[in-house]
Write a protein that holds these residues in place. Sequence first.
Motif, mmCIF file in Angstrom:
data_model
loop_
_atom_site.group_PDB
_atom_site.id
_atom_site.type_symbol
_atom_site.label_atom_id
_atom_site.label_comp_id
_atom_site.label_asym_id
_atom_site.label_seq_id
_atom_site.Cartn_x
_atom_site.Cartn_y
_atom_site.Cartn_z
ATOM 1 N N UNK A 49 8.266 -2.005 3.777
ATOM 2 C CA UNK A 49 6.827 -2.069 3.527
ATOM 3 C C UNK A 49 6.563 -1.958 2.039
ATOM 4 N N UNK A 50 5.402 -2.452 1.614
ATOM 5 C CA UNK A 50 4.981 -2.297 0.231
ATOM 6 C C UNK A 50 3.469 -2.145 0.169
ATOM 7 N N UNK A 51 3.023 -1.641 -0.981
ATOM 8 C CA UNK A 51 1.592 -1.397 -1.159
ATOM 9 C C UNK A 51 1.228 -1.622 -2.615
ATOM 10 N N UNK A 52 0.077 -2.245 -2.832
ATOM 11 C CA UNK A 52 -0.408 -2.467 -4.173
ATOM 12 C C UNK A 52 -1.067 -1.220 -4.738
ATOM 13 N N UNK A 53 -1.453 -1.333 -5.999
ATOM 14 C CA UNK A 53 -1.958 -0.162 -6.699
ATOM 15 C C UNK A 53 -3.171 0.460 -6.021
ATOM 16 N N UNK A 61 7.519 -5.455 7.095
ATOM 17 C CA UNK A 61 8.506 -6.227 7.833
ATOM 18 C C UNK A 61 8.038 -6.350 9.285
ATOM 19 N N UNK A 62 8.373 -7.465 9.904
ATOM 20 C CA UNK A 62 7.945 -7.681 11.283
ATOM 21 C C UNK A 62 8.419 -6.560 12.215
ATOM 22 N N UNK A 63 9.584 -6.035 11.938
ATOM 23 C CA UNK A 63 10.183 -5.033 12.823
ATOM 24 C C UNK A 63 9.425 -3.714 12.850
ATOM 25 N N UNK A 64 8.563 -3.480 11.863
ATOM 26 C CA UNK A 64 7.846 -2.198 11.804
ATOM 27 C C UNK A 64 6.329 -2.344 11.909
ATOM 28 N N UNK A 65 5.849 -3.573 11.945
ATOM 29 C CA UNK A 65 4.395 -3.791 12.034
ATOM 30 C C UNK A 65 3.821 -3.107 13.262
ATOM 31 N N UNK A 66 2.705 -2.406 13.052
ATOM 32 C CA UNK A 66 2.058 -1.709 14.151
ATOM 33 C C UNK A 66 2.616 -0.322 14.420
ATOM 34 N N UNK A 67 3.754 -0.003 13.807
ATOM 35 C CA UNK A 67 4.355 1.327 14.009
ATOM 36 C C UNK A 67 4.400 2.144 12.722
ATOM 37 N N UNK A 68 4.633 1.477 11.609
ATOM 38 C CA UNK A 68 4.738 2.156 10.312
ATOM 39 C C UNK A 68 3.478 1.877 9.499
ATOM 40 N N UNK A 69 3.128 2.835 8.640
ATOM 41 C CA UNK A 69 1.991 2.664 7.748
ATOM 42 C C UNK A 69 2.347 3.211 6.375
ATOM 43 N N UNK A 70 2.152 2.378 5.363
ATOM 44 C CA UNK A 70 2.405 2.802 3.994
ATOM 45 C C UNK A 70 1.075 3.161 3.352
ATOM 46 N N UNK A 71 1.077 4.201 2.538
ATOM 47 C CA UNK A 71 -0.133 4.614 1.833
ATOM 48 C C UNK A 71 0.276 5.244 0.506
ATOM 49 N N UNK A 72 -0.698 5.459 -0.341
ATOM 50 C CA UNK A 72 -0.390 6.068 -1.633
ATOM 51 C C UNK A 72 -1.555 6.930 -2.080
ATOM 52 N N UNK A 73 -1.224 7.933 -2.863
ATOM 53 C CA UNK A 73 -2.207 8.791 -3.503
ATOM 54 C C UNK A 73 -1.881 8.784 -4.986
ATOM 55 N N UNK A 74 -2.578 7.968 -5.733
ATOM 56 C CA UNK A 74 -2.267 7.819 -7.156
ATOM 57 C C UNK A 74 -2.555 9.102 -7.938
ATOM 58 N N UNK A 75 -3.494 9.885 -7.474
ATOM 59 C CA UNK A 75 -3.778 11.160 -8.145
ATOM 60 C C UNK A 75 -2.591 12.110 -8.056
ATOM 61 N N UNK A 76 -1.817 11.970 -6.974
ATOM 62 C CA UNK A 76 -0.625 12.807 -6.782
ATOM 63 C C UNK A 76 0.652 12.058 -7.130
ATOM 64 N N UNK A 77 0.501 10.809 -7.576
ATOM 65 C CA UNK A 77 1.666 9.989 -7.917
ATOM 66 C C UNK A 77 2.675 9.949 -6.769
ATOM 67 N N UNK A 78 2.166 9.754 -5.575
ATOM 68 C CA UNK A 78 3.002 9.811 -4.381
ATOM 69 C C UNK A 78 2.680 8.644 -3.456
ATOM 70 N N UNK A 79 3.716 8.082 -2.877
ATOM 71 C CA UNK A 79 3.570 7.062 -1.854
ATOM 72 C C UNK A 79 4.198 7.592 -0.570
ATOM 73 N N UNK A 80 3.613 7.210 0.560
ATOM 74 C CA UNK A 80 4.044 7.736 1.854
ATOM 75 C C UNK A 80 4.432 6.593 2.789
ATOM 76 N N UNK A 81 5.296 6.928 3.728
ATOM 77 C CA UNK A 81 5.590 6.013 4.824
ATOM 78 C C UNK A 81 5.476 6.811 6.118
ATOM 79 N N UNK A 82 4.411 6.556 6.854
ATOM 80 C CA UNK A 82 4.218 7.180 8.156
ATOM 81 C C UNK A 82 4.905 6.311 9.196
#
Length: 120
Positions: A49-53, A61-82
């Motif tokens: 997965x990827x995420x813009x600014x 990726x097709x294999x994770x669509x609907x199950x995984x979620x990418x997010x980011x918190x720029x204030x914390x300089x952190x990106x997540x993968x749920x």
Amino acid sequence: QVQLVQSGGGLVQAGDSLRLSCAASGRTFSRPVMGWFRQTPGKERDFVASIGWSGTYTDYADSVKGRFAISRDNAKNTVYLQMNNLKPEDTAVYYCAESQTILRTNFDSWGQGTQVTVSS
């Protein structure tokens, strides 16, 4: 170059959830796009997965669509993968990385990797 420090991961059962985190150590992200990849022994590292600014652009990726979620918190300089509804085939070492573009092949500046193991 920003050092990416990962956390999360572990051993779970099929159907469980996990959240991975990737923090830019001591600095802001140096590139606008963040991504997650995974690798199993003897295989190449695969895009997950990827995420813009701003967070409005995401790619999965097709294999994770609907199950995984990418997010980011720029204030914390952190990106997540749920990761929800995990499957045994999700077992891999997961890496975060940065990129200047949204192309799946342009990522570098990798995190240290974190193991995710899903038992059936």
